[in-house]
Structures are given as structure tokens and as C-alpha cells.
Design a protein around this motif. Structure first.
Motif, short mmCIF file in Angstrom:
data_model
loop_
_atom_site.label_atom_id
_atom_site.label_comp_id
_atom_site.label_asym_id
_atom_site.label_seq_id
_atom_site.Cartn_x
_atom_site.Cartn_y
_atom_site.Cartn_z
N LEU A 91 0.56 -1.30 0.02
CA LEU A 91 -0.09 -0.28 -0.08
C LEU A 91 0.69 1.34 0.03
CD1 LEU A 91 -2.80 -1.00 2.49
CD2 LEU A 91 -2.78 -0.71 0.14
N GLU A 92 2.47 1.02 0.46
CA GLU A 92 3.24 2.15 1.07
C GLU A 92 3.40 2.98 -0.64
OE1 GLU A 92 3.20 -0.40 2.06
OE2 GLU A 92 4.03 -0.07 4.80
N LEU A 93 3.62 1.67 -1.27
CA LEU A 93 4.26 1.86 -2.80
C LEU A 93 2.82 2.22 -3.69
CD1 LEU A 93 7.04 0.94 -1.68
CD2 LEU A 93 7.11 -0.44 -3.64
N ILE A 95 0.10 3.57 -3.20
CA ILE A 95 -0.95 4.50 -2.54
C ILE A 95 0.16 5.40 -2.73
CG2 ILE A 95 -3.07 5.14 -1.69
CD1 ILE A 95 -3.87 2.47 -0.44
N ILE A 96 0.52 6.11 -1.89
CA ILE A 96 1.63 6.76 -1.47
C ILE A 96 2.68 7.42 -2.34
CG2 ILE A 96 2.55 8.72 0.16
CD1 ILE A 96 1.88 6.61 2.85
N LEU A 97 3.17 6.10 -3.13
CA LEU A 97 4.18 6.95 -3.42
C LEU A 97 3.75 7.42 -4.77
CD1 LEU A 97 7.50 4.16 -2.87
CD2 LEU A 97 6.46 7.21 -2.09
N LYS A 98 2.94 6.30 -5.21
CA LYS A 98 1.95 6.12 -6.71
C LYS A 98 1.68 7.90 -6.89
CE LYS A 98 0.16 3.99 -10.20
NZ LYS A 98 1.18 3.40 -12.04
N LEU A 99 0.89 8.32 -5.94
CA LEU A 99 -0.02 9.48 -6.12
C LEU A 99 1.56 10.52 -5.86
CD1 LEU A 99 -2.54 8.94 -3.58
CD2 LEU A 99 -2.60 9.38 -6.37
N ARG A 100 2.64 10.10 -5.26
CA ARG A 100 3.41 11.35 -4.99
C ARG A 100 4.21 11.59 -6.49
NH1 ARG A 100 6.63 9.77 0.93
NH2 ARG A 100 4.80 10.43 2.09
N GLN A 101 4.28 10.64 -7.11
CA GLN A 101 5.04 10.59 -9.00
C GLN A 101 3.86 10.50 -9.30
OE1 GLN A 101 7.23 6.91 -8.13
NE2 GLN A 101 8.47 7.89 -6.94
N LEU A 109 7.13 19.03 1.93
CA LEU A 109 7.33 20.30 2.96
C LEU A 109 7.09 19.93 4.33
CD1 LEU A 109 7.72 23.08 3.35
CD2 LEU A 109 5.92 23.54 2.88
N ARG A 110 8.06 19.41 5.09
CA ARG A 110 7.87 19.52 6.44
C ARG A 110 8.47 20.27 7.85
NH1 ARG A 110 8.12 12.63 5.52
NH2 ARG A 110 6.57 12.39 4.90
N PRO A 111 7.20 21.05 7.87
CA PRO A 111 7.27 22.14 9.20
C PRO A 111 8.28 21.13 10.38
CG PRO A 111 5.78 22.56 8.40
CD PRO A 111 6.12 20.80 8.22
N CYS A 135 11.78 20.66 3.27
CA CYS A 135 12.11 20.34 1.94
C CYS A 135 12.45 18.90 1.22
CB CYS A 135 11.99 21.96 0.72
SG CYS A 135 11.37 23.58 1.66
N ARG A 136 12.11 18.07 1.29
CA ARG A 136 12.76 16.90 1.20
C ARG A 136 12.29 16.50 -0.92
NH1 ARG A 136 9.42 11.74 3.00
NH2 ARG A 136 9.86 9.96 1.50
N GLU A 137 12.79 16.33 -1.65
CA GLU A 137 12.45 15.83 -2.95
C GLU A 137 12.21 15.10 -2.69
OE1 GLU A 137 11.83 15.66 -6.11
OE2 GLU A 137 12.63 13.57 -5.07
N LEU A 142 16.76 8.12 -4.29
CA LEU A 142 16.51 6.50 -3.91
C LEU A 142 15.02 6.44 -4.27
CD1 LEU A 142 18.30 5.13 -1.16
CD2 LEU A 142 18.15 3.78 -3.29
N TYR A 143 13.82 7.02 -4.66
CA TYR A 143 12.33 6.37 -4.35
C TYR A 143 11.87 6.30 -5.14
CZ TYR A 143 11.44 7.20 1.23
OH TYR A 143 11.44 6.95 1.90
N VAL A 144 13.03 6.00 -6.88
CA VAL A 144 12.35 5.97 -7.63
C VAL A 144 11.79 4.34 -8.12
CG1 VAL A 144 13.19 7.73 -9.52
CG2 VAL A 144 14.65 6.00 -8.88
N GLY A 253 15.31 12.65 3.21
CA GLY A 253 15.18 13.35 4.16
C GLY A 253 13.60 12.67 4.82
N ASP A 254 13.13 11.59 4.20
CA ASP A 254 12.08 10.99 5.38
C ASP A 254 12.79 10.56 6.87
OD1 ASP A 254 10.51 9.09 5.36
OD2 ASP A 254 11.93 7.62 5.05
N ILE A 255 14.07 10.30 6.50
CA ILE A 255 14.82 9.54 7.74
C ILE A 255 15.25 10.85 8.73
CG2 ILE A 255 16.99 9.03 8.49
CD1 ILE A 255 17.14 7.15 6.47
C1 IPM Z 1 6.62 9.09 5.22
C2 IPM Z 1 6.37 7.48 4.61
C3 IPM Z 1 6.84 6.93 3.57
C4 IPM Z 1 7.70 6.83 2.90
C5 IPM Z 1 6.05 5.61 3.10
C6 IPM Z 1 4.51 5.05 4.45
C7 IPM Z 1 6.21 5.32 1.75
O1 IPM Z 1 7.43 6.90 5.70
O2 IPM Z 1 6.33 9.37 4.31
O3 IPM Z 1 7.79 9.46 5.37
O4 IPM Z 1 9.18 6.18 3.32
O5 IPM Z 1 8.19 8.46 2.02
#
Ligand code: IPM
Ligand code: MN
Length: 376
Positions: A91-93, A95-101, A109-111, A135-137, A142-144, A253-255
């Protein structure tokens, strides 16, 4: 982006578990801001979640769902993931990554802003010190999802994951960051830190270094600085007050933003906007806490979630504040500044409650609604 219609057309994806709870809370709270809006908001709910994927037999959103969502001004997403139904990752890939891309939401944007009156885990830092934005790319790095596994199952098994950083990608991200830094007015001269790992990732670093150098020339009103990601993580803890706006690669940026979430008061109040700055597709706003299955299922000795072990006490104290703040960020994006402010202040008021930890989601939602009604 404001639309021509006489209402804001918002797609809502509650998702799974915690996502559903916090989205219910957001929709309730959104009733309280109705008289502060320039245009009414119409919410349409899409149940794209674990159950939907199972029913449809899909592993990612397809044309049908994407075409549907593309019609909306913005998307609000609660949180997805239910490990009892679907193994983590899909679902992560899907839904979330699918929509982002697909929707080219190239800025995440993460304040990292510690509200006044809220304690940080950094005992000697206050709201004056912790106030920056990452501002996370959000569309490459690495997320491609490119790579391969060689010699699978043999002693020579090799997993390869590609990090793609493009000049255009870094440039457009930094252009967005420049606008933010100018608007924030945190320092007399707005600052942008480039965070990467140029000493090791020597190929992927090339566009980052090039944009940094070019932009130093091109925008003399901005102070551009560089920091390696490992040092950045340390500096976030030791001296967060030095930061204004940070641009960085997707996974860095994720980390870094999980650490940021904790510094600004906890993951329960950390916000994110997946933004398509040109509005060619909807942006998507989501709390960063995920669906928190640990609250919904007991865990067996070997670490599996046990189906049907809902712990109501834990579920009732789910915190909706990150969702409220994400929704507020969305309101800002659609030009509803007054409503955005009311919602944000109501949320901060919740966070300042000394007994906040034990409060239920129902209580917190009602408290925020009351606050908004009396807010001018
Ligand atoms: C986030 C989450 C996502 C990411 C996952 C759920 C795909 O950890 O939004 O930070 O790694 O970007
Ligand atoms: Mn994350």
C-alpha cells in the motif's frame, strides 16, 4: 491553487486503522471552520485502502483511480497500512508513492516547528530554537523504485537500488525552497541548507552541487550552505536554531523528518504536504505518523500482529493533531488563510494541555471545535 468553482473540491482518503480515526476527527472539526471559509468545502471520500486492494485484486492504484482523483483540487490522506490484511510495502508503494509520483508532488514540505508552550525532548531548546522547514525531494532520489536483484537465491545474491537525482529535479525543489525561505523571514538573510552526502555518493551529488553553485550566484539575497546528512542529523539535535529551510534528497528527508517530528513535540503532531507547486495535479496532505498498527493489534512473540486483538483503550487515545495540522496546511494552500489559522491555533491549544497524553480523540476533537467557535 484556487479553483474557478464556487466550492473547494477535496478528495479524502481515510486509509486504514489510525488513518480512519484521525480522518473522522478532521471531518468533524472541519464543520467548525465553515463560517471562516471564503468558499465551502465539499469532501468526497475514497476508500483506497487494504480492503479495496483485496477486493479489486490490485497492487497499486491504476488509471481509473488516478483519473478520478486528478479531478479534485487537493487530497487529504489519513494513513494507510494494515499488516494483518496486506503485507507492509504494497500500500505504501501502491498508494502513497504512486500518488506522489503520478501527480508530480515533487516537494514534501515538512515543518519542524516546536509550538510555544510545548516541550521538546531537547531539554534546553524552546520554540525559539526549533523552527525550520525540510523540503524533501519527493519524486526521485532513492525512491524511484528502480533496481534489480541479481543471482537471486544464490550466494551471490545482490540487491541493487538506484538513486536518481536530476538537475531539473533539484532545481525546481530549490526554487520552491527559496520562496519559503523568503516568506519565513526567520533570519535577516534567508538561509537554505543543502543536505546530501557528496563525499560518498559522488554521481548522484553532481546535480546537487551544480544547483548549489549556480544558485549562490543567481540569488545573492539567500545564504546557501551545505551539510552532509550525517552531520545534519547531529546538528538537528545539537543546534537546531541554525536552520531556516533545508533541501534534501528523498530518503535522507524521510529519515531526517522522523527525527524532526520528535524534536517538534512528537510524531503525533508532525505534518506533511506533498505539494505540486504548479497545481497541474492535486497536492496531498497527510500526517506523517502512519496507520500505527501497534495500537490496533497485539503482537505475538515472533513479532506478528494478532488479528482481532483491538485494544480499545489504546485506540481511544489516538491523537488527531497531526491530521488537523495537515488539513490546516491544505487550507493554507487553497487560500483559506483564516480557517487555516483557526484550525492551527485550536490544534496548538490541544497540544499545550498538560494532560494531553491521556485525552481521547473525541475529547480532543470537541475541544478543538469549541476553540474554533470562539476564535476570531
Ligand atoms: C513518509 C513515510 C513514507 C515514505 C512511506 C509510508 C512510503 O515513511 O511519508 O515519511 O517513506 O515516504
Ligand atoms: Mn517516513
Amino acid at each position: 491553487m484556487e479553483s474557478e468553482k464556487d466550492y473547494h473540491n477535496i478528495a479524502v482518503i481515510p486509509g486504514d486503522l489510525n488513518g480512519i480515526t484521525v480522518t473522522d476527527a478532521v471531518l468533524k472539526l472541519s464543520e467548525a471552520i465553515s463560517d471562516k471559509l471564503k468558499k465551502p468545502i465539499k469532501h468526497t471520500t475514497f476508500n483506497y485502502n487494504a480492503d479495496y486492494f483485496l477486493e479489486q485484486g490490485i497492487t497499486e492504484l491504476g488509471e481509473k483511480e488516478l483519473n478520478e482523483l486528478a479531478k479534485y483540487d487537493q487530497i487529504f490522506l489519513g494513513a494507510i497500512g494494515d499488516p494483518v490484511k496486506i503485507k507492509p510495502g504494497i500500500l505504501e508503494l501502491g498508494i502513497i508513492l504512486k500518488l506522489r509520483q503520478s501527480f508530480d508532488q515533487y516537494v514534501n514540505l515538512r515543518p519542524i516547528v516546536l509550538p510555544e508552550g510545548v516541550k521538546s525532548v531537547l531539554s534546553d531548546k524552546t520554540s525559539k530554537d526549533i523552527n525550520f522547514e525540510i523540503c524533501r525531494e519527493n519524486s526521485e532520489g532513492l525512491y524511484v523504485g528502480k533496481g534489480k536483484v541479481l543471482n537471486e537465491g544464490t550466494e551471490d545474491e545482490t540487491g541493487i537500488q538506484e538513486m536518481i537525482c536530476t538537475y531539473k529535479g533539484v532545481k525546481r525543489l530549490t526554487e520552491f525552497a527559496i520562496e519559503r525561505a523568503r516568506e519565513r523571514k526567520r533570519f535577516e538573510k534567508p538561509k537554505i541548507h543543502f543536505v546530501f552526502k557528496t563525499n560518498v555518493l559522488t554521481y548522484a551529488a553532481v546535480p546537487w552541487t551544480r544547483v548549489l553553485n549556480e544558485f549562490r550566484e543567481k540569488y545573492p539575497d539567500i545564504e546557501f550552505l551545505y551539510m552532509h546528512i550525517d552531520n545534519f542529523m547531529m546538528q538537528m539535535v545539537v543546534a537546531p536554531e541554525q536552520f531556516d529551510v533545508v533541501v534534501t534528497e528523498n530518503m535522507f528527508g524521510d529519515i531526517a523528518t522522523d527525527l524532526g517530528a520528535v524534536l517538534q513535540g512528537g510524531i503525533g503532531s508532525a505534518v506533511s504536504g506533498n505539494i505540486n507547486p504548479f497545481g497541474t495535479f492535486p497536492s496531498m496532505f497527510e500526517p506523517i505518523h502512519g496507520s500505527v498498527p501497534k495500537r490496533w493489534y497485539e503482537v505475538s512473540e515472533n513479532g506478528d500482529y494478532i488479528p482481532g486483538t483491538k485494544n480499545l483503550e489504546k485506540i481511544n487515545t489516538v491523537k488527531p493533531e497531526a491530521a488537523f495540522l495537515s488539513y490546516s496546511m491544505m487550507l493554507e494552500q487553497i487560500g483559506e488563510t483564516e480557517a487555516a489559522k483557526a484550525m492551527k491555533e485550536a490544534t496548538l491549544n490541544n497540544l499545550r494541555d498538560p494532560e494531553y497524553k491521556d485525552k481521547t480523540v473525541t475529547y480532543l476533537t470537541e475541544k478543538a471545535s469549541e476553540f474554533i467557535k470562539n476564535f476570531n
